[in-house]
Enzyme design. Sequence first.
Site, PDB file in Angstrom:
ATOM      1  N   ASP A 147       0.301  28.109  10.377  1.00 34.29           N
ATOM      2  CA  ASP A 147      -0.632  27.503  11.116  1.00 34.29           C
ATOM      3  C   ASP A 147      -1.495  26.621  10.155  1.00 34.29           C
ATOM      4  OD1 ASP A 147      -0.166  28.189  13.691  1.00 34.29           O
ATOM      5  OD2 ASP A 147      -1.628  29.732  13.895  1.00 34.29           O
ATOM      6  N   LYS A 204      -2.385  23.599  14.519  1.00 29.79           N
ATOM      7  CA  LYS A 204      -3.236  23.619  15.788  1.00 29.79           C
ATOM      8  C   LYS A 204      -4.408  23.084  15.338  1.00 29.79           C
ATOM      9  CE  LYS A 204      -1.206  27.646  18.023  1.00 29.79           C
ATOM     10  NZ  LYS A 204      -1.414  29.211  18.342  1.00 29.79           N
ATOM     11  N   MET A 244     -14.776  30.339  16.631  1.00 34.36           N
ATOM     12  CA  MET A 244     -14.646  29.155  17.287  1.00 34.36           C
ATOM     13  C   MET A 244     -16.027  28.845  18.159  1.00 34.36           C
ATOM     14  SD  MET A 244     -10.763  30.035  18.989  1.00 34.36           S
ATOM     15  CE  MET A 244     -11.317  31.775  19.404  1.00 34.36           C
TER      16      MET A 244
HETATM   17  N1  SAH Z   1      -6.733  35.002  13.699  1.00 31.18           N
HETATM   18  C1  SAH Z   1      -8.000  34.447  13.138  1.00 31.18           C
HETATM   19  C2  SAH Z   1      -8.768  33.834  13.923  1.00 31.18           C
HETATM   20  C3  SAH Z   1      -8.313  32.592  14.461  1.00 31.18           C
HETATM   21  S1  SAH Z   1      -9.211  31.396  15.776  1.00 31.18           S
HETATM   22  C4  SAH Z   1      -8.539  35.716  12.352  1.00 31.18           C
HETATM   23  O1  SAH Z   1      -8.310  36.734  12.779  1.00 31.18           O
HETATM   24  O2  SAH Z   1      -9.535  35.182  11.421  1.00 31.18           O
HETATM   25  C5  SAH Z   1      -9.990  30.434  14.534  1.00 31.18           C
HETATM   26  C6  SAH Z   1     -11.401  30.739  14.216  1.00 31.18           C
HETATM   27  O3  SAH Z   1     -11.500  31.746  13.176  1.00 31.18           O
HETATM   28  C7  SAH Z   1     -12.241  29.566  13.623  1.00 31.18           C
HETATM   29  O4  SAH Z   1     -12.886  28.760  14.576  1.00 31.18           O
HETATM   30  C8  SAH Z   1     -13.405  30.437  12.936  1.00 31.18           C
HETATM   31  O5  SAH Z   1     -14.240  30.947  13.925  1.00 31.18           O
HETATM   32  C9  SAH Z   1     -12.587  31.522  12.473  1.00 31.18           C
HETATM   33  N2  SAH Z   1     -12.080  31.453  11.062  1.00 31.18           N
HETATM   34  C10 SAH Z   1     -10.935  31.535  10.585  1.00 31.18           C
HETATM   35  N3  SAH Z   1     -10.905  31.331   9.234  1.00 31.18           N
HETATM   36  C11 SAH Z   1     -12.211  31.280   8.826  1.00 31.18           C
HETATM   37  C12 SAH Z   1     -12.927  31.173   7.452  1.00 31.18           C
HETATM   38  N4  SAH Z   1     -12.198  31.076   6.311  1.00 31.18           N
HETATM   39  N5  SAH Z   1     -14.296  30.991   7.583  1.00 31.18           N
HETATM   40  C13 SAH Z   1     -14.853  31.265   8.656  1.00 31.18           C
HETATM   41  N6  SAH Z   1     -14.146  31.389   9.882  1.00 31.18           N
HETATM   42  C14 SAH Z   1     -13.069  31.152   9.975  1.00 31.18           C
END
Ligand code: SAH
Length: 260
Positions: A36, A58, A173
């Site tokens: 992704d 995505k 998000m």
């Molecule tokens: N599966 C992922 C979440 C995917 S949804 C997890 O468990 O972390 C995507 C959201 O994850 C983004 O909109 C943000 O809110 C968060 N996110 C993912 N990576 C991030 C990062 N390095 N720093 C801050 N937020 C992050």
Amino acid sequence: MNKGKVFLVGAGPGDPKLLTVYGMECLQQSDVIAYDRLVNPKLLEFAKSGAELIFCGKLPGKHALIQEQINQLLVDKASEGKIVTRLKGGDPCVFGRAGEEAQVLSEHGIEFEIVPGVTAGIAAPAYAGIPVTHRDHASSFAIVTGHGRAEKQQDHINWKALAQGIDTIAFYMSVGNLKYICNQLIENGKNPDTPAAIIEWGTLEKQRTVTGYLRNIDMLSEQENIQHPAIFLVSETVQLREKIKWFEEKIQQETVKQPN
Ligand code: SAH
């Protein structure tokens, strides 16, 4: 022909060292890696030579169209007898659609495993010096999607229960929707003076953190031009950051030591 196998793997939040050992082993043995957009590209260096690397980028708001194609890809590659790693940011089961992909694989009789990862809603705060629970300040923690809005009929959140019953809330998000989220929490009984933080690109060197209160964090975040990806955290534990913001200080010290 032997059917292959699919590993639905969490890549962790960004810092490549936060990949699990099992996740690394999956990458090393896979014939195909479908990754992704939020996955750190450094992790692809674990791929064996000749592995097929497929970007399943995505973009926010554009998931629906390609999810079917991704499902099909996993089914097709595994049916060719290949070992496939489906690499997702953070944990694959936290807003990562691992459930949907696993359902499809199961329907096609394809073997799979789910390999958990370190999720951004816990890791980004930790790197910002904010523990999601603390004996004196927070004994419950919720992970919530922040992209729904009532006017779009996308808001399925029980705001009253969240506002009144949960000590620490991590919104994923949520950039662009902070005002709505804060208003919902305040209207449903959360104290406007509850500390809040937004952490952009958590666990990476470019991590930025903005802190404030429920009543003003949307404005502060906008002033600092915080962008996706970011975690919005509402919790009394945000106040601990002043004492324990270890990561940003470490990065600063390293930059001073090695001027370019
Ligand atoms: N599966 C992922 C979440 C995917 S949804 C997890 O468990 O972390 C995507 C959201 O994850 C983004 O909109 C943000 O809110 C968060 N996110 C993912 N990576 C991030 C990062 N390095 N720093 C801050 N937020 C992050």
